[in-house]
Design an enzyme around this catalytic site. Structure first.
Site, mmCIF file in Angstrom:
data_model
loop_
_atom_site.group_PDB
_atom_site.id
_atom_site.type_symbol
_atom_site.label_atom_id
_atom_site.label_comp_id
_atom_site.label_asym_id
_atom_site.label_seq_id
_atom_site.Cartn_x
_atom_site.Cartn_y
_atom_site.Cartn_z
ATOM 1 C CB CYS A 1 -3.350 23.630 25.741
ATOM 2 S SG CYS A 1 -1.947 24.826 24.527
ATOM 3 C CG LEU B 1 5.584 21.037 16.536
ATOM 4 C CD1 LEU B 1 5.360 22.103 16.130
ATOM 5 C CD2 LEU B 1 7.282 20.353 15.790
ATOM 6 C CB CYS C 1 8.766 25.366 36.562
ATOM 7 S SG CYS C 1 7.562 25.169 35.637
ATOM 8 C CD GLU D 1 -0.313 25.850 41.601
ATOM 9 O OE1 GLU D 1 -0.807 24.964 42.711
ATOM 10 O OE2 GLU D 1 -0.762 25.517 40.024
ATOM 11 C CB CYS E 1 -2.956 23.170 29.390
ATOM 12 S SG CYS E 1 -1.581 24.186 31.238
ATOM 13 C CB CYS F 1 -3.139 30.037 30.063
ATOM 14 S SG CYS F 1 -2.311 29.420 28.449
ATOM 15 C CB CYS G 1 4.142 20.042 32.379
ATOM 16 S SG CYS G 1 5.902 20.334 31.716
ATOM 17 C CD GLU H 1 3.373 31.372 24.728
ATOM 18 O OE1 GLU H 1 2.414 30.358 24.928
ATOM 19 O OE2 GLU H 1 3.508 32.194 24.466
#
Ligand code: SAH
Length: 346
Positions: free
Chosen positions: A118, A221, A107, A94, A121, A114, A339, A166
């Site tokens: 995380c 972070l 974006c 996407e 996510c 991935c 996001c 990533e």
């Protein structure tokens, strides 16, 4: 489709020139075709109108132009557009167009799925299926530039690598794509308008510095305390904050480029004073800026956006320590384009 045919966009300009010489044609023909493939983003040899029919047929017999196809386009109430992008092998990624008053941002995704984990996510729930090729990243940018011109009457102005994947775990292809995006032979965009966002792979951050890249770096972070960061981003156990910090110090020493930290504040996870103090401390070793981003729920209730008092405290403490901070509202939430929401429904 003949699977043995090579993707012509895997060739460099020099290789393309050499191919034509080998076929008894002029090297210059390679330049012409290269221009069609990249600057003009042609998806068919038939579009190459200044190339003879015979040459086009010869190309057709030897190569394919693998390209993306925007399968589905969803438009949000706030103007955000999400593209479901089908790749030549039928996998889907996407990418998102985010319009604001004075810019249009693309974006883009760098991997299918991935490999990181995380916990907040949606993309992390898909395993990493493969890396995107440089042309597949380039094509996402071209598609969004076209949509920006069509729907908002202006060209694309900025690019963020904050889609699926990533980027630093697909280092070579991401850098090759950015090369094409910034080259006058490609889209000619300024690298200063490109942000690569990483969850923090120390070795690769150092490599970026060694490679003297000109684009900006953002680091997701979310916590400057190891135990907390490891609990929400488990790979932090392998790449702890000490290593991340050392790599970022190296990045700043070499590039003199300020670092942006992406940071979500969650209820009961990182919303009290000791977390802000740790962040302030982490921000001291190199000029940096903090983006407090809104949490976009991914349907499991485990993570909840902190209340506005917690956000206000972050802003106040960061500002009191002379650290630039912005609070970013999410865009495109209604179509799962914000996001961390990519792959939520596919
Ligand atoms: N892997 C890269 C780029 C993709 S994620 C990285 O980690 O930076 C892009 C940004 O969205 C990161 O800052 C990530 O931490 C953030 N993000 C992920 N899930 C989110 C969610 N549910 N809500 C808000 N931000 C999220």
């Amino acid at each position: 489709m003949d699977v043995k045919k090579k993707d012509i966009r895997a060739l460099t300009k020099e290789q393309l020139r050499a191919f034509f010489v080998e076929k008894g044609d002029k090297a210059f023909r390679g330049n012409q075709v290269y221009e069609w493939l990249w600057q003009k983003a042609a998806y068919s040899f038939d579009d190459m109108t200044n190339i003879s029919l015979e040459t086009r047929q010869m190309l057709e017999a030897n190569f394919v132009i693998n390209h993306i196809k925007v399968d589905q386009m969803q438009r949000s109430g706030d103007g955000t557009i999400k593209n479901a992008v089908r790749l030549h092998d039928d996998l889907v990624v996407e990418s998102v167009l985010i319009p604001t008053a004075n810019r249009t941002t693309a974006c883009v995704s760098s991997q299918v799925g991935c490999s990181l984990d995380c916990r907040f996510c949606a993309t992390a729930r898909l395993k990493r299926m493969r890396n995107l090729n440089p042309d597949e990243i380039y094509d996402q940018v071209v598609a969004i530039d076209n949509e920006s011109r069509l729907y908002y009457n202006r060209p694309l102005s900025n690019i963020v690598f904050m889609g699926m994947g990533e980027p630093l775990m697909n280092y070579n292809n991401v850098l090759k794509a950015i090369d094409k995006i910034t080259s006058p032979e490609g889209l000619g965009m300024s690298p200063k308008r490109i942000v690569v966002s990483t969850s923090g792979v120390p070795k690769m951050i150092k490599k970026l510095a060694d490679d003297k890249v000109k684009f900006k770096l953002a680091v997701s972070l979310h916590s400057a305390i190891d135990e907390v960061r490891t609990s929400i981003m488990p790979f932090n156990a392998t790449f702890p904050l000490k290593d991340l910090r050392e790599a970022l110090e190296y990045w700043y020493a070499k590039t003199k480029n300020r670092i942006t930290y992406e940071y979500v504040v969650w209820q009961g996870i990182n919303d009290d004073k000791k977390h802000v103090d740790a962040l302030v401390d982490f921000c001291r070793f190199a000029p940096s800026k903090v983006n407090l981003i809104e949490y976009n729920p991914i349907d499991d209730g485990e993570f909840q956006q902190a209340d506005s008092e917690a956000i206000d405290m972050y802003v106040k403490v960061l500002e009191a320590n002379n650290i630039t901070v912005t609070v970013r509202r999410s865009r495109g939430k209604d179509i799962d384009a914000a996001c961390g929401q990519l792959a939520n429904k596919t």
